[in-house]
Scaffold this active site. Structure first.
Site, short mmCIF file in Angstrom:
data_model
loop_
_atom_site.label_atom_id
_atom_site.label_comp_id
_atom_site.label_asym_id
_atom_site.label_seq_id
_atom_site.Cartn_x
_atom_site.Cartn_y
_atom_site.Cartn_z
CG HIS A 108 0.40 0.44 1.96
ND1 HIS A 108 0.73 -0.57 3.36
CD2 HIS A 108 -0.01 1.05 3.61
CE1 HIS A 108 1.28 -0.55 3.99
NE2 HIS A 108 1.08 0.73 4.37
NE ARG A 270 2.63 6.38 8.49
CZ ARG A 270 1.76 6.04 8.13
NH1 ARG A 270 1.23 4.64 8.30
NH2 ARG A 270 0.21 6.42 7.75
C1 SIN Z 1 2.70 1.29 7.62
O1 SIN Z 1 3.29 2.08 7.44
O2 SIN Z 1 2.34 0.86 6.51
C2 SIN Z 1 3.49 0.12 8.73
C3 SIN Z 1 5.14 0.36 7.92
C4 SIN Z 1 6.08 -0.78 8.61
O3 SIN Z 1 5.45 -0.96 10.12
O4 SIN Z 1 6.99 -1.35 9.07
#
Ligand code: SIN
Length: 282
Positions: A108, A270
């Site tokens: 995604h 994030r």
């Molecule tokens: C995400 O932001 O889709 C998660 C990515 C990850 O956990 O590496």
């Protein structure tokens, strides 16, 4: 007259640069993201647009510092479903022995259902499992450029519907009453920094291609998803260490977080900058 070397200092002069392959991904060692200058931020934004993914090791910072650092790369995005309640500009990425799912477990581009979907995501992992927990990334420049010329030309006419309820309502029942964004974007978009074309459909959020019959849309989307998933030469893989911070550009990449470490814990934060409305330059 002798030419004078007045080039301003570059972040790359003091970083050890290691490209992960020719298409996507660069690791930069020796950079402290909390002490870079404004011109270095601008340089990194350009490099992310070109390389898709930048990996920085040993970025010891608090969440507040990560948010402040992220803001220097652009206005921050607030996730429509999972914003942290104490820090709305941050998203907790966490899976452990009690988890029913882990975020990002399919290809995604982040929150592509938004009208102005995210530009740069910056994930810092604090707790890593003893094995596994890698994230795979794929270049959407390479995915588009690798298609035949007739297929490229066909895709340039198409737009796709991206719907937030695909990832959230189906899998994440706990939030099923919420309304989610639904927006239409070009199937191929132009990156505003590089001018390159990138494929912009993904199984996480894309519902259908506008104007095609249902079976045509399904078949075409599956073909395009296969291009992303099967061409390993378009991909790189990031192996996390505690305090690795990886930035990726959602306008020209997709990613897939591997949940291969259950029941161990993987945990981080994030922050994500807001992007512009996707466009295809004439
Ligand atoms: C995400 O932001 O889709 C998660 C990515 C990850 O956990 O590496």
């Amino acid at each position: 007259m002798q030419a004078q070397a007045t080039r301003s200092a570059s972040v790359l002069d003091r970083a050890q640069r290691m490209d992960l392959n020719n298409h996507i991904g660069t690791e930069l060692r020796g950079i402290d993201l909390l002490s870079i200058s404004d011109s270095e931020v601008a340089e990194l934004k350009q490099l992310i647009a070109e390389r898709g993914v930048l990996v920085f090791r040993d970025q010891n910072m608090t969440l507040e510092e990560q948010i402040a650092m992220g803001r220097r790369f652009g206005e921050l995005h607030v996730h429509p479903a999972f914003a942290d309640k104490d820090h709305p500009e941050a998203l907790r990425i966490h899976a452990d022995a009690n988890s029913k799912y882990a975020a990002g477990e399919l290809w995604h581009s982040d929150v592509s259902c938004d009208l102005e979907p995210p530009a740069i995501s910056m994930l810092r992992i604090e707790v890593v499992p003893t094995a596994g927990g890698d994230t795979a990334f794929a270049s959407m420049y390479a995915a588009y450029e690798g298609l035949s010329k007739p297929m490229q030309a066909f895709l340039l006419h198409l737009e796709a519907v991206h719907a937030g309820d695909i990832p959230y309502r189906g899998a994440f029942k706990a939030v099923s009453d919420q309304e989610y964004p639904v927006n239409v974007h070009p199937v191929v978009r132009t990156h505003p920094f590089t001018g390159r074309k990138a494929l912009y459909v993904n199984p996480g959020f894309t519902d259908k291609i506008k104007g095609l019959r249902a079976r045509e849309s399904k078949a075409l989307l599956e073909l395009l998803y296969d291009v992303v998933a099967y061409n390993v030469e378009y991909q790189c893989r990031v192996h996390w260490e505690p305090q690795t911070l990886t930035m990726w550009d959602n306008r020209c990449t997709q990613h897939f977080a591997s949940w291969d470490y259950f029941p161990q814990t993987r945990s981080g934060w994030r922050v994500t900058t807001r992007g512009e409305r996707p466009f295809l330059a004439p």
